[in-house]
Design a protein around this motif. Structure first.
Motif: not given
Length: 216
Positions: A10-16
């Motif tokens: 997801d674009y709001v997941c920092p771990f991504c």
């Protein structure tokens, strides 16, 4: 044979965002095809998180920033409040993928949010970012405003939630192996190499044969 790696994010997941670097390093020089798969952590109408609240402040100070520092990656808690829903950005991804620019688009969205604090829920912002990766801005905007790719995105989400049974992001699917979270370049390399070995044809020496007349 090409190894296919699916990355659910997801674009709001920092771990991504942090997981991108070790993946890029792991696939260098290998016959690997990466497919990015959408996953909305908080789909509308669910409320999104606020960067000023304790939850994000604590998560970032205790987990995100220390990990980013260790990995040598620049990342900031975006000050967009509340955080954007990502369905429009993902509908734009479907358009970008159709135009052969899905990976570049995906990378630009993550950098725009986590390094530039841009509001990736805003059509104006999304259109500008799409143009930066070489997409036709007018066509892109029309696709978002008409919701042309809404169905394609929803089908991709259903796959993520139901068929692939993804419960956290980032999640990598490498061959038959599914692993969630950030992993080192070495771990990803090992899984990719194992999959490459599985795909190599096995040479069987039983039943060897020669040509006409029985001579080789």
């Amino acid at each position: 044979m090409t190894v296919k790696v699916k990355v659910y994010s997801d674009y709001v997941c920092p771990f991504c965002f942090l997981a991108e670097q070790p993946l890029e390093e792991a696939i260098k020089g290998k016959d690997v095809e990466v497919e990015w798969m959408p996953f909305e952590l908080r789909p509308a109408p669910n409320q999104t998180l606020r960067p000023e609240d304790d939850y994000l402040q604590t998560t970032w100070s205790q987990s995100v920033y220390p990990m980013a520092e260790q990995m040598g990656i620049e990342i900031f808690l975006p000050d967009v409040s509340p955080q954007p829903h990502t369905h429009l950005a993902f509908e734009g991804f479907q358009y970008a993928k159709e135009k052969g620019k899905g990976t570049a688009y995906n990378e630009r969205m993550l950098k725009a949010f986590f390094q530039e604090s841009q509001d990736i829920g805003d059509v104006e912002v999304l259109t500008k970012l799409a143009g930066e990766v070489g997409l036709d801005e007018k066509e892109y905007r029309e696709a978002l405003e008409s919701r042309k790719y809404e169905e394609a995105h929803q089908q991709a989400l259903e796959h993520s939630y139901e068929e692939a049974d993804i419960t956290a992001v980032p999640t990598f699917v490498i061959g038959d192996t599914k692993i969630a979270g950030i992993h080192t370049k070495e771990t990803l390399e090992q899984l990719i190499d194992e999959e490459l070995q599985k795909q190599k044809p096995k040479v069987l020496f039983e039943g060897m044969a020669c040509g006409p007349g029985g001579f080789c």
